[in-house]
Design a protein around this motif. Structure first.
Motif, PDB file in Angstrom:
ATOM      1  N   ALA A   8       0.934  -1.425   0.053  1.00 23.49           N
ATOM      2  CA  ALA A   8      -0.007   0.016  -0.106  1.00 23.49           C
ATOM      3  C   ALA A   8       0.932   1.300   0.046  1.00 23.49           C
ATOM      4  N   ASP A  12      -2.150   5.801   1.534  1.00 19.13           N
ATOM      5  CA  ASP A  12      -3.539   5.047   1.645  1.00 19.13           C
ATOM      6  C   ASP A  12      -3.838   4.257   2.897  1.00 19.13           C
ATOM      7  N   LEU A  13      -2.753   4.263   3.715  1.00 18.84           N
ATOM      8  CA  LEU A  13      -2.890   3.450   4.960  1.00 18.84           C
ATOM      9  C   LEU A  13      -2.693   4.385   6.021  1.00 18.84           C
ATOM     10  N   ARG A  17      -5.777   2.382  10.103  1.00 22.81           N
ATOM     11  CA  ARG A  17      -6.441   1.589   9.070  1.00 22.81           C
ATOM     12  C   ARG A  17      -5.846   0.215   8.796  1.00 22.81           C
ATOM     13  N   ARG A  18      -6.267  -0.579   7.940  1.00 23.65           N
ATOM     14  CA  ARG A  18      -5.473  -2.157   7.683  1.00 23.65           C
ATOM     15  C   ARG A  18      -5.996  -2.198   5.974  1.00 23.65           C
ATOM     16  N   CYS A  19      -5.283  -3.242   5.746  1.00 20.49           N
ATOM     17  CA  CYS A  19      -5.251  -3.773   4.161  1.00 20.49           C
ATOM     18  C   CYS A  19      -4.725  -5.041   4.416  1.00 20.49           C
ATOM     19  N   ALA A  21      -3.059  -8.088   1.659  1.00 19.64           N
ATOM     20  CA  ALA A  21      -2.376  -8.061   0.408  1.00 19.64           C
ATOM     21  C   ALA A  21      -1.937  -9.629   0.294  1.00 19.64           C
TER      22      ALA A  21
END
Length: 106
Positions: A8, A12-13, A17-19, A21
Motif C-alpha cells: 500500500a 492510503d494506509l 487503517r488496515r489492508c 495483500a
C-alpha cells in the motif's frame, strides 16, 4: 523468497487503517498503529477464518468469528479459543510504500 512486496502507499494506509495483500501467496493483514506498521498472516489459528475485518483494540485484533485475540506486534495469542500464535512479517516503508517480506522459511 522474492524479497519485499509493496502492499500500500503510505498515504492510503493512515493510522487506524488496515489492508490485506498477497505476499508470496499468503494473505497478509497490514495495520497502521499510530504510524507504526505491523503485519500478520490473515488467518486465525483457531479455525482458519480471516482476521483483518475483526475489531482493532489497541495492539490487538479480535477474530470476527469466535473472539480469539492476537497481538499485532508479536502474533501471540492474548485470548482463546486460539492457542497458537499467528505468523508475523517484517514491514518497512520505502519510497512512500509500505512493504512486507515473507521470511518465514529463511
Amino acid at each position: 523468497m522474492s524479497g519485499w512486496v509493496r502492499v500500500a502507499r503510505v498515504t492510503d494506509l493512515p493510522p487506524g487503517r488496515r489492508c490485506v495483500a498477497d505476499v508470496d501467496g499468503v494473505a497478509v493483514a497490514v495495520f497502521n498503529l499510530g504510524g507504526d506498521y505491523c503485519a500478520i498472516e490473515d488467518t486465525c489459528t483457531h479455525d482458519g477464518g480471516e482476521l483483518a475485518s475483526g475489531e482493532l483494540q489497541g495492539e490487538e485484533i479480535v477474530c470476527p468469528r469466535h473472539g480469539a485475540r492476537f497481538n499485532l506486534r508479536s502474533g501471540a495469542v492474548t485470548a482463546p479459543p486460539a492457542y497458537s500464535a499467528v505468523a508475523v512479517f517484517p514491514v518497512r516503508v520505502a519510497g512512500g510504500w509500505v512493504e512486507v517480506r515473507d521470511d518465514r522459511w529463511d
